[in-house]
Design a protein around this motif. Structure first.
Motif, PDB file in Angstrom:
ATOM      1  N   ILE A 195      -2.599  -1.030 -10.583  1.00 21.33           N
ATOM      2  CA  ILE A 195      -1.980  -2.341 -10.370  1.00 21.33           C
ATOM      3  C   ILE A 195      -2.342  -2.931  -9.010  1.00 21.33           C
ATOM      4  CG2 ILE A 195       0.222  -1.551  -9.417  1.00 21.33           C
ATOM      5  CD1 ILE A 195       1.376  -3.769 -11.424  1.00 21.33           C
ATOM      6  N   LEU A 196      -2.986  -2.162  -8.138  1.00 20.33           N
ATOM      7  CA  LEU A 196      -3.326  -2.643  -6.801  1.00 20.33           C
ATOM      8  C   LEU A 196      -4.128  -3.945  -6.820  1.00 20.33           C
ATOM      9  CD1 LEU A 196      -3.041  -2.176  -3.784  1.00 20.33           C
ATOM     10  CD2 LEU A 196      -5.121  -0.821  -3.879  1.00 20.33           C
ATOM     11  N   PRO A 197      -5.159  -4.085  -7.656  1.00 25.13           N
ATOM     12  CA  PRO A 197      -5.883  -5.372  -7.659  1.00 25.13           C
ATOM     13  C   PRO A 197      -4.966  -6.557  -7.962  1.00 25.13           C
ATOM     14  CG  PRO A 197      -7.148  -3.713  -8.809  1.00 25.13           C
ATOM     15  CD  PRO A 197      -5.800  -3.109  -8.535  1.00 25.13           C
TER      16      PRO A 197
ATOM     17  N   ALA B 249     -13.533  -1.617   1.258  1.00 27.34           N
ATOM     18  CA  ALA B 249     -13.302  -1.733  -0.184  1.00 27.34           C
ATOM     19  C   ALA B 249     -12.386  -0.612  -0.625  1.00 27.34           C
ATOM     20  CB  ALA B 249     -14.622  -1.657  -0.944  1.00 27.34           C
ATOM     21  N   TYR B 250     -11.436  -0.954  -1.477  1.00 26.09           N
ATOM     22  CA  TYR B 250     -10.525   0.050  -2.028  1.00 26.09           C
ATOM     23  C   TYR B 250     -11.045   0.476  -3.385  1.00 26.09           C
ATOM     24  CZ  TYR B 250      -6.363   2.373  -3.764  1.00 26.09           C
ATOM     25  OH  TYR B 250      -5.490   3.293  -4.269  1.00 26.09           O
ATOM     26  N   ARG B 251     -11.172   1.762  -3.583  1.00 25.80           N
ATOM     27  CA  ARG B 251     -11.628   2.316  -4.855  1.00 25.80           C
ATOM     28  C   ARG B 251     -10.429   2.942  -5.558  1.00 25.80           C
ATOM     29  NH1 ARG B 251     -16.644   0.805  -4.648  1.00 25.80           N
ATOM     30  NH2 ARG B 251     -17.955   1.355  -2.898  1.00 25.80           N
ATOM     31  N   PRO B 252      -9.873   2.229  -6.563  1.00 20.74           N
ATOM     32  CA  PRO B 252      -8.700   2.756  -7.264  1.00 20.74           C
ATOM     33  C   PRO B 252      -8.942   4.121  -7.899  1.00 20.74           C
ATOM     34  CG  PRO B 252      -9.046   0.457  -7.824  1.00 20.74           C
ATOM     35  CD  PRO B 252     -10.238   0.902  -7.030  1.00 20.74           C
ATOM     36  N   SER B 253     -10.168   4.393  -8.312  1.00 19.26           N
ATOM     37  CA  SER B 253     -10.447   5.673  -8.964  1.00 19.26           C
ATOM     38  C   SER B 253     -10.257   6.860  -8.025  1.00 19.26           C
ATOM     39  CB  SER B 253     -11.865   5.677  -9.534  1.00 19.26           C
ATOM     40  OG  SER B 253     -12.803   5.482  -8.499  1.00 19.26           O
ATOM     41  N   THR B 254     -10.478   6.641  -6.717  1.00 24.12           N
ATOM     42  CA  THR B 254     -10.323   7.726  -5.752  1.00 24.12           C
ATOM     43  C   THR B 254      -9.115   7.532  -4.841  1.00 24.12           C
ATOM     44  OG1 THR B 254     -11.729   6.616  -4.119  1.00 24.12           O
ATOM     45  CG2 THR B 254     -12.822   8.130  -5.673  1.00 24.12           C
ATOM     46  N   GLY B 255      -8.569   6.306  -4.811  1.00 24.80           N
ATOM     47  CA  GLY B 255      -7.445   6.011  -3.924  1.00 24.80           C
ATOM     48  C   GLY B 255      -7.855   5.966  -2.464  1.00 24.80           C
TER      49      GLY B 255
ATOM     50  N   VAL C  31       0.841  -1.203   0.000  1.00 21.98           N
ATOM     51  CA  VAL C  31       0.000   0.000   0.000  1.00 21.98           C
ATOM     52  C   VAL C  31       0.874   1.250   0.000  1.00 21.98           C
ATOM     53  CG1 VAL C  31      -1.685   1.326   1.337  1.00 21.98           C
ATOM     54  CG2 VAL C  31      -1.998  -1.140   1.024  1.00 21.98           C
ATOM     55  N   CYS C  32       1.945   1.244   0.768  1.00 19.07           N
ATOM     56  CA  CYS C  32       2.877   2.378   0.791  1.00 19.07           C
ATOM     57  C   CYS C  32       3.475   2.607  -0.591  1.00 19.07           C
ATOM     58  CB  CYS C  32       3.964   2.112   1.819  1.00 19.07           C
ATOM     59  SG  CYS C  32       5.114   3.468   2.034  1.00 19.07           S
ATOM     60  N   TRP C  33       3.859   1.509  -1.271  1.00 19.92           N
ATOM     61  CA  TRP C  33       4.428   1.607  -2.622  1.00 19.92           C
ATOM     62  C   TRP C  33       3.418   2.227  -3.578  1.00 19.92           C
ATOM     63  CZ3 TRP C  33       3.084  -0.528  -7.331  1.00 19.92           C
ATOM     64  CH2 TRP C  33       4.046  -0.440  -8.348  1.00 19.92           C
ATOM     65  N   VAL C  34       2.161   1.803  -3.500  1.00 19.69           N
ATOM     66  CA  VAL C  34       1.120   2.352  -4.378  1.00 19.69           C
ATOM     67  C   VAL C  34       0.898   3.822  -4.077  1.00 19.69           C
ATOM     68  CG1 VAL C  34      -1.347   2.266  -4.959  1.00 19.69           C
ATOM     69  CG2 VAL C  34      -0.027   0.146  -4.796  1.00 19.69           C
ATOM     70  N   LYS C  35       0.809   4.191  -2.803  1.00 28.24           N
ATOM     71  CA  LYS C  35       0.551   5.586  -2.427  1.00 28.24           C
ATOM     72  C   LYS C  35       1.680   6.525  -2.841  1.00 28.24           C
ATOM     73  CE  LYS C  35      -2.557   4.981   1.487  1.00 28.24           C
ATOM     74  NZ  LYS C  35      -2.719   5.183   2.936  1.00 28.24           N
ATOM     75  N   HIS C  36       2.898   5.995  -2.977  1.00 32.70           N
ATOM     76  CA  HIS C  36       4.037   6.820  -3.370  1.00 32.70           C
ATOM     77  C   HIS C  36       3.816   7.488  -4.729  1.00 32.70           C
ATOM     78  CE1 HIS C  36       8.161   8.202  -3.483  1.00 32.70           C
ATOM     79  NE2 HIS C  36       8.315   7.659  -4.668  1.00 32.70           N
TER      80      HIS C  36
END
Length: 131
Positions: free
Chosen positions: A62-64, A86-92, A49-54
């Protein structure tokens, strides 16, 4: 960074700035590795999650794929699930979808016909009925 070095020293490597610069291909190869040395699977999830948020704009898609490789059933005894998020990739953003009727840990989760089911697990004192 050498792949074997990252696997064997994962907990230390993820604290370095170099971890955040790994490509998505490198991370997808690293996370499902049986050679990854971590104390608990939650550390893998938190680092992912930290890598994605960076760089969320380019990485959230790519999170899913990354979540497929996190071994959530192997999370530590302290990780009690109290709600479904639930994680919403569109909004992060992570959103709480529902509270668990009974908080539990070490549970199985399955999706069937677009619904999530929590199966068995422990409530901290005993094993819960799987039915």
């Amino acid at each position: 960074m050498q792949h074997v070095n990252i696997q064997q020293n994962f907990t230390h490597v993820v604290e370095a700035d170099e971890f955040l610069s790994l490509s998505s291909e490198q991370l997808v190869r690293l996370i499902p590795s049986d050679e990854l040395t971590v104390l608990c699977e939650e550390k893998v999830f938190e680092c992912m999650v930290c890598w994605v948020k960076h760089d969320s704009d380019s990485r959230k898609c790519i999170l899913p794929q990354l979540l497929e490789h996190v071994l959530l059933p192997l999370t530590s005894e302290s990780g009690t699930l109290k709600s479904v998020e639930a994680y919403r990739p569109s909004t992060g953003v992570w959103n709480t979808m529902a509270d668990m009727h009974l908080p539990r840990k070490n549970l199985g989760v399955v999706e069937f016909e677009r619904l999530l089911y929590a199966v068995s697990g422990r409530d901290g004192l005993s094993i819960l009925d799987p039915v």
